[in-house]
Scaffold this motif. Structure first.
Motif, PDB file in Angstrom:
ATOM      1  N   TRP A  28       0.845  -1.194   0.000  1.00  0.00           N
ATOM      2  CA  TRP A  28       0.000   0.000   0.000  1.00  0.00           C
ATOM      3  C   TRP A  28       0.877   1.239   0.000  1.00  0.00           C
ATOM      4  CZ3 TRP A  28       0.856   2.750   4.458  1.00  0.00           C
ATOM      5  CH2 TRP A  28       1.282   2.027   5.589  1.00  0.00           C
ATOM      6  N   GLU A  29       0.277   2.339  -0.417  1.00  0.00           N
ATOM      7  CA  GLU A  29       0.981   3.618  -0.449  1.00  0.00           C
ATOM      8  C   GLU A  29       0.019   4.698   0.026  1.00  0.00           C
ATOM      9  OE1 GLU A  29       3.276   6.405  -3.741  1.00  0.00           O
ATOM     10  OE2 GLU A  29       3.066   4.242  -4.083  1.00  0.00           O
ATOM     11  N   TRP A  30       0.434   5.425   1.046  1.00  0.00           N
ATOM     12  CA  TRP A  30      -0.386   6.466   1.657  1.00  0.00           C
ATOM     13  C   TRP A  30       0.148   7.821   1.227  1.00  0.00           C
ATOM     14  CZ3 TRP A  30      -0.343   7.288   7.679  1.00  0.00           C
ATOM     15  CH2 TRP A  30      -1.185   8.358   8.018  1.00  0.00           C
ATOM     16  N   HIS A  31      -0.681   8.581   0.547  1.00  0.00           N
ATOM     17  CA  HIS A  31      -0.342   9.942   0.134  1.00  0.00           C
ATOM     18  C   HIS A  31      -0.953  10.873   1.189  1.00  0.00           C
ATOM     19  CE1 HIS A  31       1.033   8.549  -3.809  1.00  0.00           C
ATOM     20  NE2 HIS A  31       0.081   7.647  -3.657  1.00  0.00           N
ATOM     21  N   ALA A  32      -0.145  11.254   2.149  1.00  0.00           N
ATOM     22  CA  ALA A  32      -0.643  12.011   3.298  1.00  0.00           C
ATOM     23  C   ALA A  32      -1.208  13.375   2.901  1.00  0.00           C
ATOM     24  CB  ALA A  32       0.467  12.176   4.333  1.00  0.00           C
ATOM     25  N   ALA A  33      -0.669  13.970   1.866  1.00  0.00           N
ATOM     26  CA  ALA A  33      -1.127  15.304   1.465  1.00  0.00           C
ATOM     27  C   ALA A  33      -2.601  15.311   1.071  1.00  0.00           C
ATOM     28  CB  ALA A  33      -0.273  15.826   0.311  1.00  0.00           C
ATOM     29  N   ASP A  34      -3.046  14.287   0.352  1.00  0.00           N
ATOM     30  CA  ASP A  34      -4.451  14.247  -0.068  1.00  0.00           C
ATOM     31  C   ASP A  34      -5.275  13.241   0.725  1.00  0.00           C
ATOM     32  OD1 ASP A  34      -3.811  11.782  -1.170  1.00  0.00           O
ATOM     33  OD2 ASP A  34      -4.094  12.399  -3.247  1.00  0.00           O
TER      34      ASP A  34
END
Length: 165
Positions: A28-34
């Motif tokens: 998984w990959e978490w894009h914290a900005a969005d």
């Protein structure tokens, strides 16, 4: 890039995907900005979900975590993101599509930080450890007690007066 390098990269990618599948691991990959988490097909399939079936915000995904495990997992993730720990590994139960729970080990690493050093992109691996989780529960029965207690608690060995936990 030469065709040999492309072929080698493709073989390596295929091999890594096969290894992940064989070990019950998804990414998984978490894009914290969005506030968006991208879950790969394997991560979803291990829990019985299909792409598009889950709300992929961090808060929505945390609703999959067993209520008894949520505080501990949130603390560990927060401590890592705030730089209080060098690594992040969370072990707990996640709800499968059929409503049963599966023991999982989720590990992550920050791969991109913003100018203020806040985590912007986090990547992780989630592994099915159901058999190990159940064995671990029996091997370390005090872990849940420690996590839930509101006061100091310790476990000592009477034979040699050593603190065990």
């Amino acid at each position: 890039m030469s065709s040999t390098h492309v072929e080698d990269a493709t073989r390596t990618e295929t091999r890594l995907a096969a290894i992940l599948r064989a070990t019950g691991t998804g990414t998984w990959e978490w894009h914290a900005a969005d506030g968006h988490v991208q879950l790969d097909r394997e991560w979803l399939a291990i829990l019985g979900y299909s792409p598009g079936e889950l709300d992929t915000t961090p808060d929505a995904l945390f609703t999959l975590v067993h209520p008894d495990d949520q505080p501990r997992m949130r603390r560990r993730l927060r401590a890592y993101l705030e730089g209080l720990t060098a690594e992040c590994e969370c072990v707990g139960r996640l709800r499968r599509r059929d409503g049963t729970y599966q023991w999982r080990r989720e590990r992550c690493v920050v791969v991109e930080r913003g100018p203020d050093q806040s985590a912007r992109r986090i990547v992780g691996l989630g592994t099915n450890i159901t058999d190990l989780g159940q064995a671990g529960d029996r091997a370390h029965p005090w872990e849940h007690v420690f996590d839930q207690t509101q006061f100091g608690l310790s476990v000592a060995a009477v034979a040699d007066d050593t603190i065990l936990a």
